[in-house]
Design a protein around this motif. Structure first.
Motif, PDB file in Angstrom:
ATOM      1  N   ASP A 221      -8.083   2.173  -1.280  1.00  0.00           N
ATOM      2  CA  ASP A 221      -8.143   1.886  -2.707  1.00  0.00           C
ATOM      3  C   ASP A 221      -6.944   2.496  -3.412  1.00  0.00           C
TER       4      ASP A 221
ATOM      5  N   GLY B  75      -7.648  -3.018  -3.833  1.00  0.00           N
ATOM      6  CA  GLY B  75      -7.943  -2.646  -2.459  1.00  0.00           C
ATOM      7  C   GLY B  75      -6.884  -3.223  -1.537  1.00  0.00           C
ATOM      8  N   PHE B  76      -6.386  -2.429  -0.612  1.00  0.00           N
ATOM      9  CA  PHE B  76      -5.372  -2.849   0.351  1.00  0.00           C
ATOM     10  C   PHE B  76      -5.961  -2.718   1.746  1.00  0.00           C
ATOM     11  N   VAL B  77      -5.958  -3.800   2.494  1.00  0.00           N
ATOM     12  CA  VAL B  77      -6.553  -3.816   3.822  1.00  0.00           C
ATOM     13  C   VAL B  77      -5.458  -3.683   4.866  1.00  0.00           C
ATOM     14  N   ASP B  78      -5.655  -2.776   5.820  1.00  0.00           N
ATOM     15  CA  ASP B  78      -4.662  -2.580   6.873  1.00  0.00           C
ATOM     16  C   ASP B  78      -4.937  -3.515   8.053  1.00  0.00           C
TER      17      ASP B  78
ATOM     18  N   LYS C  42       0.815  -1.218   0.000  1.00  0.00           N
ATOM     19  CA  LYS C  42       0.000   0.000   0.000  1.00  0.00           C
ATOM     20  C   LYS C  42       0.845   1.263   0.000  1.00  0.00           C
TER      21      LYS C  42
ATOM     22  N   LYS D 234      -0.173  -1.904  -8.055  1.00  0.00           N
ATOM     23  CA  LYS D 234       0.297  -2.873  -7.073  1.00  0.00           C
ATOM     24  C   LYS D 234       1.410  -3.698  -7.679  1.00  0.00           C
TER      25      LYS D 234
ATOM     26  N   TYR E 176      -9.407  -1.827   7.651  1.00  0.00           N
ATOM     27  CA  TYR E 176      -9.860  -0.766   6.754  1.00  0.00           C
ATOM     28  C   TYR E 176      -9.214  -0.936   5.385  1.00  0.00           C
ATOM     29  N   ARG E 177      -9.982  -0.614   4.331  1.00  0.00           N
ATOM     30  CA  ARG E 177      -9.492  -0.741   2.963  1.00  0.00           C
ATOM     31  C   ARG E 177      -9.036   0.616   2.426  1.00  0.00           C
TER      32      ARG E 177
END
Length: 114
Positions: A72, A62-65, A12, A76, A69-70
């Protein structure tokens, strides 16, 4: 870096505006320094032949922490090839494999579904 075949641990960071070269550094040299392993995370003479080949993909991702939480993003890194101690251990699209083409004359007479 994460498990074999994985993208860098900080994908991310591209979305957050970090330059690509800094993302690569944060995924290779910086972790090696943090664990006091200067023999890792670089391609110096005498270092093990460990490397990863990435593709910079563009699209919607989408990257989730760690809190779920995502974030966008539109870029990548995907791992194409991973080499550990000089041996290919992950090859997503067969980049290092010898190409094989079926013999059309042999295939013409086949009647099975294989």
């Amino acid at each position: 870096m994460g498990p074999v075949g994985s993208a860098p641990r900080s994908p991310k960071f591209l979305t957050l505006g970090m330059p690509l070269k800094d993302v690569v550094n944060a995924s290779t040299w910086a972790p090696a320094q943090a664990i006091d392993r200067p023999d890792l995370g670089n391609l110096s003479v005498g270092a093990p032949a460990d490397l990863a080949v990435f593709t910079l993909e563009k699209g919607k991702f989408g990257f989730v922490d760690s809190f779920g939480y995502r974030l966008d993003g539109n870029r990548k890194l995907s791992t194409e090839l991973t080499v550990r101690a000089g041996k290919v251990v992950w090859d997503l699209n067969g980049k290092a494999a010898q190409k094989w083409t079926p013999d059309a004359s042999r295939m013409a007479g086949r009647t099975d579904d294989h």
